[in-house]
Design an enzyme around this catalytic site. Sequence first.
Site, PDB file in Angstrom:
ATOM      1  N   LYS A  22       0.820  -1.217   0.000  1.00 23.25           N
ATOM      2  CA  LYS A  22       0.000   0.000   0.000  1.00 23.25           C
ATOM      3  C   LYS A  22       0.855   1.268   0.000  1.00 23.25           C
ATOM      4  O   LYS A  22       0.383   2.328  -0.400  1.00 23.25           O
ATOM      5  CB  LYS A  22      -0.981  -0.029   1.164  1.00 23.25           C
ATOM      6  CG  LYS A  22      -2.056  -1.093   0.938  1.00 23.25           C
ATOM      7  CD  LYS A  22      -3.101  -1.136   2.007  1.00 23.25           C
ATOM      8  CE  LYS A  22      -4.248  -2.057   1.615  1.00 23.25           C
ATOM      9  NZ  LYS A  22      -3.902  -3.504   1.721  1.00 23.25           N
TER      10      LYS A  22
HETATM   11  C1  LIG Z   1      -4.570  -4.535   1.136  1.00 25.23           C
HETATM   12  C2  LIG Z   1      -3.833  -5.819   1.081  1.00 25.23           C
HETATM   13  C3  LIG Z   1      -4.209  -6.861   0.194  1.00 25.23           C
HETATM   14  C4  LIG Z   1      -5.443  -6.783  -0.683  1.00 25.23           C
HETATM   15  O1  LIG Z   1      -5.329  -5.860  -1.744  1.00 25.23           O
HETATM   16  P1  LIG Z   1      -6.644  -5.356  -2.530  1.00 25.23           P
HETATM   17  O2  LIG Z   1      -6.168  -4.269  -3.418  1.00 25.23           O
HETATM   18  O3  LIG Z   1      -7.604  -4.880  -1.477  1.00 25.23           O
HETATM   19  O4  LIG Z   1      -7.181  -6.523  -3.287  1.00 25.23           O
HETATM   20  C5  LIG Z   1      -3.415  -8.005   0.158  1.00 25.23           C
HETATM   21  N1  LIG Z   1      -2.338  -8.142   0.955  1.00 25.23           N
HETATM   22  C6  LIG Z   1      -1.955  -7.177   1.822  1.00 25.23           C
HETATM   23  C7  LIG Z   1      -0.765  -7.402   2.681  1.00 25.23           C
HETATM   24  C8  LIG Z   1      -2.686  -5.988   1.917  1.00 25.23           C
HETATM   25  O5  LIG Z   1      -2.295  -5.031   2.779  1.00 25.23           O
END
Ligand SMILES: *Cc1c(COP(=O)(O)O)cnc(C)c1O
Length: 469
Positions: A112
């Site tokens: 993120k």
């Molecule tokens: C947010 C997140 C996901 C999921 O990603 P999306 O874009 O919501 O599908 C998967 N793994 C981790 C570690 C995350 O923080």
Amino acid sequence: MRYISTRGQAPALNFEDVLLAGLATDGGLYVPENLPRFTQEEIASWAGLPYHELAFRVMRPFVTGSIPDADFKKILEETYGVFSHNAVAPLRQLNGNEWVLELFHGPTLAFKDFALQLLGRLLDYVLEKRGERVVIVGATSGDTGSAAIEGCKHCENVDIFILHPHNRVSEVQRRQMTTIFGENIHNIAIEGNFDDCQEMVKASFADQGFLKGTRLVAVNSINWARIMAQIVYYFHAALQLGGPARSVAFSVPTGNFGDIFAGYLARNMGLPINQLIVATNRNDILHRFMSGNQYVKETLHATLSPSMDIMVSSNFERLLFDLHGRNGAAIAGLMDSFKQGGGFSVEQERWTEARKLFDSLAVDDAQTCETIAEVFEQTGEVLDPHTAIGVKAARECRRSLDIPMVILGTAHPVKFPDAVLKAGVGKALELPVHLSDLFERDERCTVLPNDLKAVQAFVSQHGNRGKPL
Ligand SMILES: *Cc1c(COP(=O)(O)O)cnc(C)c1O
């Protein structure tokens, strides 16, 4: 570039306004009106570029008309300069032609950061130009909150309020949020669960009177800028593996469908991707759609991969929009019936179209631990539980052994020690240097009751660099 709503009834916006918008006024999500498309020669010419320069080439068409090239370049250089690995998103080989794209070298150790480090800088740039301030109110079950706070901590024109469920996020995750201090940073622990936090955010968007005219901005993946930033690393990975002359496949640990949707866009922009695998945990609404054309809400289960614990996937609406020939009225109808009846299926030919590219698998906690143990035995690598789900799905669903398979490594294993311990991987995990004193740092956080009025009063009391709005 202009952006339109997936439900067809909201005004088209430019990049700047989309950045500052949450949901469209018709309840839809914004998508580009026309997706840029690159030629194979153009993509090939990007091989070997540093990450921020590749990012400039991939994202430039999306911000044209809102941010001059020189400014955008500077923002991108700063954004990806904070990552701790020189390659920003290095590829690590697991097995023959099987790779993990490590997206966890940012400040909060999850993918993120790629989007939220950029979002914070873009917001500050645009707000400075306009002479405006905004307030962010976001809910988190873990990764989003810390990445958003890290991304916004230097923003002059943003006050950020992150709501997390009191005593229900891991200690690493909590400390990653509460140990960052600034007049504009506000951690709120709600005496309730994650859904309560999310409901308060939704209610605040619906009725913004408490903000006294200050604009409210969304930081979850309904914000287009987050999706945009995630497109880049699909190009980055493919270019290192012989693309675009050669196709590549991706397996993506998936919750809200934001990350994998960026892969779908990369393909539509000209990158040869032959397969996208939706890897879910037990919360498998997307797997049930991909395998059986049923999009139906079920109860939420807590798993070892909490960042994928969702009941519905908000970004899935963006794919549905394309599958329905970009017919906003059709999507409004589908979403209405979903809201009323809790489910839908799409016409067979639309589902078949999706299945040309997408495969899927749901992986439970036991299989997640097995995969962590298996990969550790094979390679000595410790995977985090989300990435392990991606590896399991890649191994089960792979269409061709000749095509490189890239699993998105979405988090660093040190963020999820419970799963790693359960997997019986006896390797002590150490926090990276920049977080090595995390457990000694002071924390700052306000505990509030599960009450919307109390939260809104707190925001209006502190929303202007800690002072009243
Ligand atoms: C947010 C997140 C996901 C999921 O990603 P999306 O874009 O919501 O599908 C998967 N793994 C981790 C570690 C995350 O923080």
